[in-house]
Design an enzyme around this catalytic site. Sequence first.
Site, PDB file in Angstrom:
ATOM      1  N   THR A   1      67.913  27.363  97.766  1.00 15.24           N
ATOM      2  CA  THR A   1      67.609  25.944  97.904  1.00 15.24           C
ATOM      3  C   THR A   1      68.795  25.168  98.464  1.00 15.24           C
ATOM      4  O   THR A   1      69.955  25.540  98.237  1.00 15.24           O
ATOM      5  CB  THR A   1      67.236  25.363  96.521  1.00 15.24           C
ATOM      6  OG1 THR A   1      67.245  23.934  96.598  1.00 15.24           O
ATOM      7  CG2 THR A   1      68.224  25.775  95.435  1.00 15.24           C
TER       8      THR A   1
ATOM      9  N   TYR B   1      69.716  23.550  87.974  1.00 16.81           N
ATOM     10  CA  TYR B   1      68.790  24.233  88.889  1.00 16.81           C
ATOM     11  C   TYR B   1      69.557  24.825  90.070  1.00 16.81           C
ATOM     12  O   TYR B   1      69.446  26.020  90.371  1.00 16.81           O
ATOM     13  CB  TYR B   1      67.717  23.248  89.383  1.00 16.81           C
ATOM     14  CG  TYR B   1      66.880  23.792  90.507  1.00 16.81           C
ATOM     15  CD1 TYR B   1      65.956  24.806  90.295  1.00 16.81           C
ATOM     16  CD2 TYR B   1      67.020  23.299  91.814  1.00 16.81           C
ATOM     17  CE1 TYR B   1      65.200  25.321  91.345  1.00 16.81           C
ATOM     18  CE2 TYR B   1      66.265  23.804  92.863  1.00 16.81           C
ATOM     19  CZ  TYR B   1      65.357  24.813  92.628  1.00 16.81           C
ATOM     20  OH  TYR B   1      64.623  25.324  93.669  1.00 16.81           O
TER      21      TYR B   1
HETATM   22  N1  LIG Z   1      59.190  23.628  96.247  1.00  8.35           N
HETATM   23  C1  LIG Z   1      60.360  23.374  96.817  1.00  8.35           C
HETATM   24  O1  LIG Z   1      60.534  22.321  97.447  1.00  8.35           O
HETATM   25  C2  LIG Z   1      61.474  24.372  96.749  1.00  8.35           C
HETATM   26  C3  LIG Z   1      62.688  24.053  97.373  1.00  8.35           C
HETATM   27  C4  LIG Z   1      63.723  25.004  97.329  1.00  8.35           C
HETATM   28  C5  LIG Z   1      63.530  26.233  96.709  1.00  8.35           C
HETATM   29  N2  LIG Z   1      62.342  26.501  96.100  1.00  8.35           N
HETATM   30  C6  LIG Z   1      62.206  27.802  95.430  1.00  8.35           C
HETATM   31  O2  LIG Z   1      61.000  28.436  95.868  1.00  8.35           O
HETATM   32  C7  LIG Z   1      60.449  29.220  94.827  1.00  8.35           C
HETATM   33  C8  LIG Z   1      58.984  28.898  94.684  1.00  8.35           C
HETATM   34  O3  LIG Z   1      58.841  27.519  94.399  1.00  8.35           O
HETATM   35  P1  LIG Z   1      57.397  26.827  94.350  1.00  8.35           P
HETATM   36  O4  LIG Z   1      57.556  25.438  94.829  1.00  8.35           O
HETATM   37  O5  LIG Z   1      56.396  27.702  94.987  1.00  8.35           O
HETATM   38  O6  LIG Z   1      57.171  26.770  92.778  1.00  8.35           O
HETATM   39  P2  LIG Z   1      55.913  27.191  91.889  1.00  8.35           P
HETATM   40  O7  LIG Z   1      56.183  26.716  90.508  1.00  8.35           O
HETATM   41  O8  LIG Z   1      54.639  26.758  92.558  1.00  8.35           O
HETATM   42  O9  LIG Z   1      55.976  28.778  91.954  1.00  8.35           O
HETATM   43  C9  LIG Z   1      56.741  29.563  91.077  1.00  8.35           C
HETATM   44  C10 LIG Z   1      55.883  30.755  90.676  1.00  8.35           C
HETATM   45  O10 LIG Z   1      56.667  31.626  89.854  1.00  8.35           O
HETATM   46  C11 LIG Z   1      55.919  31.973  88.694  1.00  8.35           C
HETATM   47  N3  LIG Z   1      56.909  32.259  87.642  1.00  8.35           N
HETATM   48  C12 LIG Z   1      57.816  31.400  87.097  1.00  8.35           C
HETATM   49  N4  LIG Z   1      58.585  32.041  86.191  1.00  8.35           N
HETATM   50  C13 LIG Z   1      58.152  33.341  86.176  1.00  8.35           C
HETATM   51  C14 LIG Z   1      58.548  34.496  85.456  1.00  8.35           C
HETATM   52  N5  LIG Z   1      59.548  34.468  84.553  1.00  8.35           N
HETATM   53  N6  LIG Z   1      57.887  35.666  85.690  1.00  8.35           N
HETATM   54  C15 LIG Z   1      56.876  35.728  86.599  1.00  8.35           C
HETATM   55  N7  LIG Z   1      56.464  34.660  87.300  1.00  8.35           N
HETATM   56  C16 LIG Z   1      57.094  33.489  87.101  1.00  8.35           C
HETATM   57  C17 LIG Z   1      55.020  30.784  88.425  1.00  8.35           C
HETATM   58  O11 LIG Z   1      53.863  31.085  87.647  1.00  8.35           O
HETATM   59  C18 LIG Z   1      54.662  30.348  89.851  1.00  8.35           C
HETATM   60  O12 LIG Z   1      53.513  31.033  90.322  1.00  8.35           O
HETATM   61  C19 LIG Z   1      61.290  28.928  93.583  1.00  8.35           C
HETATM   62  O13 LIG Z   1      62.179  30.002  93.383  1.00  8.35           O
HETATM   63  C20 LIG Z   1      62.037  27.663  93.937  1.00  8.35           C
HETATM   64  O14 LIG Z   1      63.272  27.590  93.287  1.00  8.35           O
HETATM   65  C21 LIG Z   1      61.319  25.609  96.095  1.00  8.35           C
HETATM   66  O1  LIG Z   2      58.058   9.229  93.964  1.00  9.54           O
HETATM   67  C1  LIG Z   2      59.016   9.477  94.704  1.00  9.54           C
HETATM   68  C2  LIG Z   2      59.485  10.788  94.930  1.00  9.54           C
HETATM   69  C3  LIG Z   2      60.579  10.981  95.761  1.00  9.54           C
HETATM   70  N1  LIG Z   2      61.177   9.920  96.351  1.00  9.54           N
HETATM   71  C4  LIG Z   2      62.330  10.125  97.237  1.00  9.54           C
HETATM   72  O2  LIG Z   2      61.936  11.002  98.263  1.00  9.54           O
HETATM   73  C5  LIG Z   2      63.040  11.845  98.656  1.00  9.54           C
HETATM   74  C6  LIG Z   2      62.613  13.282  98.551  1.00  9.54           C
HETATM   75  O3  LIG Z   2      62.429  13.573  97.169  1.00  9.54           O
HETATM   76  P1  LIG Z   2      61.736  14.928  96.674  1.00  9.54           P
HETATM   77  O4  LIG Z   2      61.682  14.884  95.178  1.00  9.54           O
HETATM   78  O5  LIG Z   2      60.485  15.140  97.432  1.00  9.54           O
HETATM   79  O6  LIG Z   2      62.748  16.026  97.165  1.00  9.54           O
HETATM   80  P2  LIG Z   2      64.295  16.209  96.845  1.00  9.54           P
HETATM   81  O7  LIG Z   2      65.024  15.970  98.126  1.00  9.54           O
HETATM   82  O8  LIG Z   2      64.739  15.484  95.660  1.00  9.54           O
HETATM   83  O9  LIG Z   2      64.241  17.715  96.385  1.00  9.54           O
HETATM   84  C7  LIG Z   2      64.528  18.820  97.167  1.00  9.54           C
HETATM   85  O10 LIG Z   2      65.826  19.213  96.882  1.00  9.54           O
HETATM   86  C8  LIG Z   2      66.045  19.479  95.525  1.00  9.54           C
HETATM   87  C9  LIG Z   2      67.499  19.722  95.360  1.00  9.54           C
HETATM   88  O11 LIG Z   2      68.261  18.715  95.951  1.00  9.54           O
HETATM   89  C10 LIG Z   2      65.158  20.637  95.085  1.00  9.54           C
HETATM   90  O12 LIG Z   2      65.527  21.833  95.740  1.00  9.54           O
HETATM   91  C11 LIG Z   2      63.700  20.306  95.362  1.00  9.54           C
HETATM   92  O13 LIG Z   2      62.854  21.387  95.018  1.00  9.54           O
HETATM   93  C12 LIG Z   2      63.551  19.957  96.808  1.00  9.54           C
HETATM   94  O14 LIG Z   2      62.223  19.556  97.124  1.00  9.54           O
HETATM   95  C13 LIG Z   2      64.193  11.482  97.707  1.00  9.54           C
HETATM   96  O15 LIG Z   2      65.015  10.578  98.362  1.00  9.54           O
HETATM   97  C14 LIG Z   2      63.511  10.771  96.536  1.00  9.54           C
HETATM   98  O16 LIG Z   2      64.299   9.810  95.929  1.00  9.54           O
HETATM   99  C15 LIG Z   2      60.742   8.622  96.149  1.00  9.54           C
HETATM  100  O17 LIG Z   2      61.289   7.662  96.677  1.00  9.54           O
HETATM  101  N2  LIG Z   2      59.663   8.440  95.329  1.00  9.54           N
END
Ligand SMILES: NC(=O)c1ccc[n+]([C@@H]2O[C@H](COP(=O)([O-])OP(=O)(O)OC[C@H]3O[C@@H](n4cnc5c(N)ncnc54)[C@H](O)[C@@H]3O)[C@@H](O)[C@H]2O)c1
Ligand SMILES: O=c1ccn([C@@H]2O[C@H](COP(=O)(O)OP(=O)(O)O[C@H]3O[C@H](CO)[C@H](O)[C@H](O)[C@H]3O)[C@@H](O)[C@H]2O)c(=O)[nH]1
Length: 333
Positions: free
Chosen positions: A123, A147
């Site tokens: 991330t 995180y």
């Molecule tokens: N969504 C984002 O914006 C974002 C940004 C940066 C990194 N990531 C990373 O991407 C990955 C996926 O994120 P996502 O948004 O799809 O989240 P999500 O919560 O939709 O997916 C996570 C999945 O992992 C499973 N899981 C969690 N803990 C587990 C465990 N101990 N054993 C088995 N399964 C488990 C959950 O049931 C779920 O299906 C994560 O590792 C997250 O840190 C996400």
């Molecule tokens: O209701 C909302 C939600 C978000 N925001 C703003 O929108 C921007 C994006 O926010 P998000 O929560 O969508 O995303 P982040 O940039 O905070 O988060 C991203 O970066 C994080 C770490 O910095 C994590 O990795 C996370 O999963 C990833 O989506 C930020 O400025 C936040 O303040 C708002 O103004 N209103």
Amino acid sequence: MTTSENETVLVTGGAGYIGSHVVLALRDQGRAVVVLDDLSTGRRSAIPDGTALVEGDVGDKALLAETFARHGIGTVLHFAGSIVVPESVERPLAYYRNNTVKSHALIEACVEAGIGRFIFSSTAAVYGMPDRLPIDEQTPTKPINPYGSSKLMTEWMLRDSAAAHDLRYVALRYFNVAGADPQGRSGQVSKVATHLIKIAAQTVTGQRAELQIYGDDYDTADGTCVRDYIHVSDLADAHVAALRHLEAGGASEVLNCGYGRGYSVREVLAMVERVTGKPLPMRIGPRRAGDPPALVAGVERIGRTLDWTPRHAELETIVASALAWEERLVRQG
Ligand SMILES: NC(=O)c1ccc[n+]([C@@H]2O[C@H](COP(=O)([O-])OP(=O)(O)OC[C@H]3O[C@@H](n4cnc5c(N)ncnc54)[C@H](O)[C@@H]3O)[C@@H](O)[C@H]2O)c1
Ligand SMILES: O=c1ccn([C@@H]2O[C@H](COP(=O)(O)OP(=O)(O)O[C@H]3O[C@H](CO)[C@H](O)[C@H](O)[C@H]3O)[C@@H](O)[C@H]2O)c(=O)[nH]1
């Protein structure tokens, strides 16, 4: 196909938002996939028909060894984890356990089973509050929440394991992931939504009365925070490209995943209004703790390393696909 392309790929967290899109991308390429997921935040229905689900914990080494052997796993793609930044501040040890300790078990199980290829969901949170844009991979890693630290520690375990063992890996540092599968097969289903575009989609569909902009007094062009939003299906394709890179014998890499351009919160919300043709109920609120003013990925390294061409980079496409998915969710109840 080469021998490794015939091997089955294990996707941990494949029932979740990003993992399910990667499963679709792999299946679209004709790959054999097995998902390991405990369904804590993921959903069984996100896994396409014909893809096996092993329901269990990614930290369960006996289950991992059995799954590797039974399915002839050649590569692990590791998405399973906990992802809510404020929750990680309140419950740091739960985040270190689920993200770091269980990744340790998974990496160790891979080393013990001789699995030599690993792709990891990292991330932009590993960078913390960088003072220079764009953020390239040389930028010092200084996470400001558990995180980000929990993910960075997994990157370190991979780096050191790759130096000591027959293991190569790609760690992909995602910037802001958004949007949904263009064919409507998957999308984001968060119990606790925190992401801007998801919250905007919930507001458009009437599930929220209004959206709050977290601060409009940042040192950016319009005062709201700037982020590099990447379409989840392009991100999924980057994983397929990373898999090909490793299968072709490529070296271990840490790569940013974004487009190298940023949009402000106001620009995103203006696009939501353009796509729907309606005003979005919103108000300016206070800043949210820990939000950096601007995060934009340096993308030179991923461009040079992977054979990856984004196909859905328009903000309009990202927003429209997220809205279409949300409407589908509401219709389904
Ligand atoms: N969504 C984002 O914006 C974002 C940004 C940066 C990194 N990531 C990373 O991407 C990955 C996926 O994120 P996502 O948004 O799809 O989240 P999500 O919560 O939709 O997916 C996570 C999945 O992992 C499973 N899981 C969690 N803990 C587990 C465990 N101990 N054993 C088995 N399964 C488990 C959950 O049931 C779920 O299906 C994560 O590792 C997250 O840190 C996400
Ligand atoms: O209701 C909302 C939600 C978000 N925001 C703003 O929108 C921007 C994006 O926010 P998000 O929560 O969508 O995303 P982040 O940039 O905070 O988060 C991203 O970066 C994080 C770490 O910095 C994590 O990795 C996370 O999963 C990833 O989506 C930020 O400025 C936040 O303040 C708002 O103004 N209103």
